[in-house]
Design a protein around this motif. Sequence first.
Motif, PDB file in Angstrom:
ATOM      1  N   GLU A 198      25.199  25.648  72.032  1.00 39.87           N
ATOM      2  CA  GLU A 198      25.221  26.098  73.168  1.00 39.87           C
ATOM      3  C   GLU A 198      24.791  27.566  73.295  1.00 39.87           C
ATOM      4  N   MET A 199      24.044  28.056  74.305  1.00 37.06           N
ATOM      5  CA  MET A 199      23.985  29.419  74.402  1.00 37.06           C
ATOM      6  C   MET A 199      24.334  29.915  75.732  1.00 37.06           C
ATOM      7  N   ALA A 200      24.601  31.095  75.796  1.00 38.13           N
ATOM      8  CA  ALA A 200      24.881  31.730  77.105  1.00 38.13           C
ATOM      9  C   ALA A 200      24.486  33.255  77.016  1.00 38.13           C
ATOM     10  N   VAL A 201      24.392  33.738  78.256  1.00 36.04           N
ATOM     11  CA  VAL A 201      23.870  35.379  78.427  1.00 36.04           C
ATOM     12  C   VAL A 201      25.325  36.039  78.498  1.00 36.04           C
ATOM     13  N   SER A 202      25.545  37.083  77.805  1.00 33.09           N
ATOM     14  CA  SER A 202      26.536  38.007  77.860  1.00 33.09           C
ATOM     15  C   SER A 202      25.989  39.351  78.584  1.00 33.09           C
ATOM     16  N   SER A 203      26.476  40.023  79.617  1.00 31.25           N
ATOM     17  CA  SER A 203      26.021  41.049  80.124  1.00 31.25           C
ATOM     18  C   SER A 203      26.926  42.278  79.906  1.00 31.25           C
ATOM     19  N   GLY A 204      26.107  43.393  79.546  1.00 31.74           N
ATOM     20  CA  GLY A 204      27.226  44.733  79.392  1.00 31.74           C
ATOM     21  C   GLY A 204      27.159  45.524  80.661  1.00 31.74           C
ATOM     22  N   ASN A 205      27.566  46.530  80.549  1.00 31.30           N
ATOM     23  CA  ASN A 205      27.866  47.649  81.611  1.00 31.30           C
ATOM     24  C   ASN A 205      26.578  48.300  81.765  1.00 31.30           C
ATOM     25  N   VAL A 206      26.306  48.455  83.173  1.00 30.44           N
ATOM     26  CA  VAL A 206      25.169  49.242  83.768  1.00 30.44           C
ATOM     27  C   VAL A 206      25.679  50.552  83.825  1.00 30.44           C
ATOM     28  N   SER A 207      24.634  51.217  83.050  1.00 30.25           N
ATOM     29  CA  SER A 207      24.705  52.680  82.949  1.00 30.25           C
ATOM     30  C   SER A 207      23.610  53.447  83.521  1.00 30.25           C
TER      31      SER A 207
END
Length: 204
Positions: A58-67
Amino acid sequence: MTEEKNYRASTGVDEFHYGIIGDGLVADAIERVKFLQNINVEMPQEIVRAYGDNTTAEMAVSSGNVSVTSDFHKIPIEDKQKLLGWEKSADGLTGTGSNDNPPYVACVFAKTYEDGHKEYVGLPKGIFTRPNITGATKGESTTFSTEQIVAQFMDRNVDGFEKDHSVIFAEDPSGSTTQRDLLFQKIFGQTYPTTTTTTTTTGA
């Protein structure tokens, strides 16, 4: 008939506005900082994989902080006081220290295009951090300094969306302000200011 897509690239930036929203959705006031030179909104994402049976399960998207990193010709001291929570003394001095308490702010800026249309970027809720203090000696020719300020933004409820978001986009063709006006109402809880509170620089 399918509407023709716009593939023109932006050539400039303009109209940087901010407003202190605190823990609410409505800004105290909409302020303008003039002479924005560069702005970079980083929205990192990475693909996370789960493995099994020697393959990807399985794959998923991990989002980081918006800077956001912004370069200005100069950031007036009045705007630093508001954006960074700096204290102003009764006799007019300004101080910063470990007890600074920067408020939550919302921001909007515009990317401009040669054909006259504009793309607006709205940042619903974030905090700015104090910039470095730099200086250089004057040489044979005059060189203007710039000031850089960095912020991080978080997801926030924005009217009209089912999910919380950290960046909202709007685009107007040349001569139109419909989407701009809608974005300002969503981001600041106020209409686009016809007479904006503007802090101008009195010297470089």
